[in-house]
Design a protein around this motif. Structure first.
Motif, PDB file in Angstrom:
ATOM      1  N   GLY A  24      22.714  55.091  62.985  1.00 47.25           N
ATOM      2  CA  GLY A  24      23.697  54.381  63.792  1.00 47.25           C
ATOM      3  C   GLY A  24      24.086  53.011  63.280  1.00 47.25           C
ATOM      4  O   GLY A  24      24.686  52.224  64.021  1.00 47.25           O
ATOM      5  N   ALA A  25      23.794  52.706  62.010  1.00 44.96           N
ATOM      6  CA  ALA A  25      24.116  51.379  61.477  1.00 44.96           C
ATOM      7  C   ALA A  25      25.604  51.077  61.544  1.00 44.96           C
ATOM      8  O   ALA A  25      26.004  49.920  61.735  1.00 44.96           O
ATOM      9  N   TYR A  26      26.430  52.111  61.390  1.00 39.43           N
ATOM     10  CA  TYR A  26      27.886  51.925  61.377  1.00 39.43           C
ATOM     11  C   TYR A  26      28.430  51.377  62.691  1.00 39.43           C
ATOM     12  O   TYR A  26      29.551  50.871  62.752  1.00 39.43           O
ATOM     13  N   SER A  27      27.648  51.456  63.762  1.00 31.73           N
ATOM     14  CA  SER A  27      28.148  51.027  65.082  1.00 31.73           C
ATOM     15  C   SER A  27      27.868  49.553  65.376  1.00 31.73           C
ATOM     16  O   SER A  27      28.205  49.064  66.454  1.00 31.73           O
ATOM     17  N   TYR A  28      27.278  48.833  64.404  1.00 29.25           N
ATOM     18  CA  TYR A  28      26.942  47.430  64.620  1.00 29.25           C
ATOM     19  C   TYR A  28      27.679  46.530  63.626  1.00 29.25           C
ATOM     20  O   TYR A  28      27.810  46.874  62.451  1.00 29.25           O
ATOM     21  N   SER A  29      28.127  45.368  64.107  1.00 28.03           N
ATOM     22  CA  SER A  29      28.795  44.403  63.228  1.00 28.03           C
ATOM     23  C   SER A  29      28.057  43.075  63.169  1.00 28.03           C
ATOM     24  O   SER A  29      28.465  42.168  62.444  1.00 28.03           O
ATOM     25  N   GLU A  30      26.979  42.914  63.952  1.00 29.29           N
ATOM     26  CA  GLU A  30      26.158  41.696  63.963  1.00 29.29           C
ATOM     27  C   GLU A  30      26.996  40.440  64.180  1.00 29.29           C
ATOM     28  O   GLU A  30      26.848  39.440  63.475  1.00 29.29           O
ATOM     29  N   GLY A  31      27.878  40.492  65.144  1.00 37.18           N
ATOM     30  CA  GLY A  31      28.695  39.337  65.493  1.00 37.18           C
ATOM     31  C   GLY A  31      29.994  39.221  64.726  1.00 37.18           C
ATOM     32  O   GLY A  31      30.844  38.382  65.061  1.00 37.18           O
ATOM     33  N   LEU A  32      30.176  40.035  63.707  1.00 36.89           N
ATOM     34  CA  LEU A  32      31.389  39.947  62.892  1.00 36.89           C
ATOM     35  C   LEU A  32      32.638  40.264  63.715  1.00 36.89           C
ATOM     36  O   LEU A  32      33.699  39.663  63.502  1.00 36.89           O
ATOM     37  N   GLU A  33      32.513  41.175  64.669  1.00 28.72           N
ATOM     38  CA  GLU A  33      33.654  41.505  65.510  1.00 28.72           C
ATOM     39  C   GLU A  33      34.116  40.292  66.314  1.00 28.72           C
ATOM     40  O   GLU A  33      35.317  40.041  66.465  1.00 28.72           O
ATOM     41  N   THR A  34      33.172  39.512  66.818  1.00 27.03           N
ATOM     42  CA  THR A  34      33.521  38.290  67.542  1.00 27.03           C
ATOM     43  C   THR A  34      34.240  37.304  66.626  1.00 27.03           C
ATOM     44  O   THR A  34      35.244  36.686  67.018  1.00 27.03           O
ATOM     45  N   MET A 216      26.106  36.537  71.175  1.00 23.67           N
ATOM     46  CA  MET A 216      26.138  36.308  72.627  1.00 23.67           C
ATOM     47  C   MET A 216      27.557  36.443  73.179  1.00 23.67           C
ATOM     48  O   MET A 216      27.772  37.010  74.251  1.00 23.67           O
ATOM     49  N   GLN A 217      28.539  35.933  72.440  1.00 21.88           N
ATOM     50  CA  GLN A 217      29.929  36.009  72.888  1.00 21.88           C
ATOM     51  C   GLN A 217      30.470  37.439  72.809  1.00 21.88           C
ATOM     52  O   GLN A 217      31.381  37.807  73.559  1.00 21.88           O
ATOM     53  N   HIS A 218      29.881  38.232  71.911  1.00 19.97           N
ATOM     54  CA  HIS A 218      30.354  39.605  71.747  1.00 19.97           C
ATOM     55  C   HIS A 218      30.181  40.418  73.022  1.00 19.97           C
ATOM     56  O   HIS A 218      30.982  41.315  73.324  1.00 19.97           O
ATOM     57  N   GLU A 219      29.153  40.095  73.794  1.00 18.43           N
ATOM     58  CA  GLU A 219      28.881  40.852  75.015  1.00 18.43           C
ATOM     59  C   GLU A 219      30.037  40.785  76.014  1.00 18.43           C
ATOM     60  O   GLU A 219      30.174  41.662  76.864  1.00 18.43           O
ATOM     61  N   THR A 220      30.855  39.719  75.901  1.00 23.02           N
ATOM     62  CA  THR A 220      31.934  39.533  76.884  1.00 23.02           C
ATOM     63  C   THR A 220      33.323  39.698  76.286  1.00 23.02           C
ATOM     64  O   THR A 220      34.312  39.357  76.933  1.00 23.02           O
ATOM     65  N   LEU A 221      33.412  40.207  75.051  1.00 14.82           N
ATOM     66  CA  LEU A 221      34.731  40.473  74.473  1.00 14.82           C
ATOM     67  C   LEU A 221      35.472  41.504  75.332  1.00 14.82           C
ATOM     68  O   LEU A 221      34.879  42.461  75.827  1.00 14.82           O
ATOM     69  N   TYR A 222      36.772  41.329  75.432  1.00 13.88           N
ATOM     70  CA  TYR A 222      37.571  42.239  76.276  1.00 13.88           C
ATOM     71  C   TYR A 222      37.572  43.648  75.706  1.00 13.88           C
ATOM     72  O   TYR A 222      37.418  44.636  76.443  1.00 13.88           O
ATOM     73  N   THR A 223      37.768  43.756  74.392  1.00 16.57           N
ATOM     74  CA  THR A 223      37.712  45.070  73.736  1.00 16.57           C
ATOM     75  C   THR A 223      36.711  45.005  72.580  1.00 16.57           C
ATOM     76  O   THR A 223      36.607  43.987  71.912  1.00 16.57           O
ATOM     77  N   ARG A 224      36.003  46.107  72.379  1.00 15.02           N
ATOM     78  CA  ARG A 224      34.989  46.121  71.324  1.00 15.02           C
ATOM     79  C   ARG A 224      35.001  47.466  70.610  1.00 15.02           C
ATOM     80  O   ARG A 224      35.034  48.518  71.257  1.00 15.02           O
ATOM     81  N   LEU A 225      34.940  47.421  69.281  1.00 17.29           N
ATOM     82  CA  LEU A 225      34.763  48.620  68.480  1.00 17.29           C
ATOM     83  C   LEU A 225      33.288  48.849  68.163  1.00 17.29           C
ATOM     84  O   LEU A 225      32.870  49.974  67.912  1.00 17.29           O
ATOM     85  N   PHE A 226      32.512  47.754  68.148  1.00 16.21           N
ATOM     86  CA  PHE A 226      31.117  47.802  67.715  1.00 16.21           C
ATOM     87  C   PHE A 226      30.173  47.433  68.845  1.00 16.21           C
ATOM     88  O   PHE A 226      30.583  46.816  69.842  1.00 16.21           O
ATOM     89  N   ARG A 227      28.908  47.786  68.674  1.00  9.12           N
ATOM     90  CA  ARG A 227      27.902  47.523  69.696  1.00  9.12           C
ATOM     91  C   ARG A 227      27.262  46.156  69.554  1.00  9.12           C
ATOM     92  O   ARG A 227      26.464  45.759  70.402  1.00  9.12           O
ATOM     93  N   SER A 228      27.585  45.445  68.481  1.00 10.25           N
ATOM     94  CA  SER A 228      27.046  44.084  68.326  1.00 10.25           C
ATOM     95  C   SER A 228      28.047  43.250  67.557  1.00 10.25           C
ATOM     96  O   SER A 228      28.973  43.776  66.954  1.00 10.25           O
TER      97      SER A 228
END
Length: 228
Positions: A24-34, A216-228
């Protein structure tokens, strides 16, 4: 601690570091999405700067250092140290998302390894649950007698490949640009491995507040492709 890299060693390492490994590594961005959402990382250069900074100062160095220590503990049959380093890595994870990603991937890898190599369950049972991904990776590395330096290169290359792939999707970047990034990051991967191998226990620290805030900010993003 070094071993000769045989064909089997290399093939086992390639399998462990493969993006096709079902953890499942592909589902994480480690904050990069934020960071892309907030306009911090929007190009090849800014992603390159972020990744090189993480390799030099970030928490990924701690994961690599724990891989070395778990490898040594297994070589010495020191299961108390094995458990201690797993608990230590859980404790230093900065946010709930980052901790959950490490434990989820660790659980998935251990379950896979126990099906592929049932004897590994003897070791995983001694660690107890949950098991961090870096610890599970190191257990496989030691079981298959993979050279530790090669294993660290494989682990870090797998980590950076996952984030480059996330960047290609999020920024977005072209596939060729993504491959150029991986090529440009090779010297930083090599230097990170050399530095990690020299780290003493008292030197285990990181400066990853940027990742922590983004996570921490990723948890409240309006839309998310990743789990982190």
């Amino acid at each position: 601690m070094d071993t000769i890299i045989t064909n089997n060693n290399l093939l086992w390492l390639l399998q462990l570091a493969s993006p096709g490994l079902p953890v499942g590594a592909y589902s994480y961005s480690e904050g990069l999405e934020t960071l892309t959402e907030h306009g911090v990382i929007l190009s090849h250069d800014t992603l390159m700067h972020w990744l090189t900074s993480e390799l030099k100062y970030g928490a990924i160095r701690l994961e690599a250092a724990v891989i070395v220590r778990v490898y040594q503990a297994l070589s010495n049959q020191d299961f108390e140290a094995l458990t201690r380093w797993n608990m230590w890595l859980t404790a230093v994870r900065e946010t709930e998302e980052l901790r959950n990603s490490s434990l989820q991937m660790g659980r998935s890898l251990i379950q896979l390894l126990e099906k592929l190599q049932p004897d590994i369950k003897i070791v995983s049972d001694k660690v107890g649950a949950p098991i961090n991904y870096a610890v599970a990776f190191s257990i496989a590395t030691a079981y298959w007698n993979i050279d530790i330096k090669a294993a660290l290169l494989g682990y870090l290359h797998s980590w950076v490949s996952n984030l480059v792939t996330a960047g290609v999707k999020l920024i977005p970047l072209g596939q060729t640009t993504g491959q150029q990034l991986l090529l440009n990051l090779q010297p930083f991967l090599t230097s990170a491995v050399e530095e990690v191998l020299q780290l003493e226990d008292d030197d285990l620290s990181c400066c990853s507040w940027g990742v922590s805030l983004a996570s921490m900010q990723h948890e409240t993003l309006y839309t998310r492709l990743f789990r982190s």
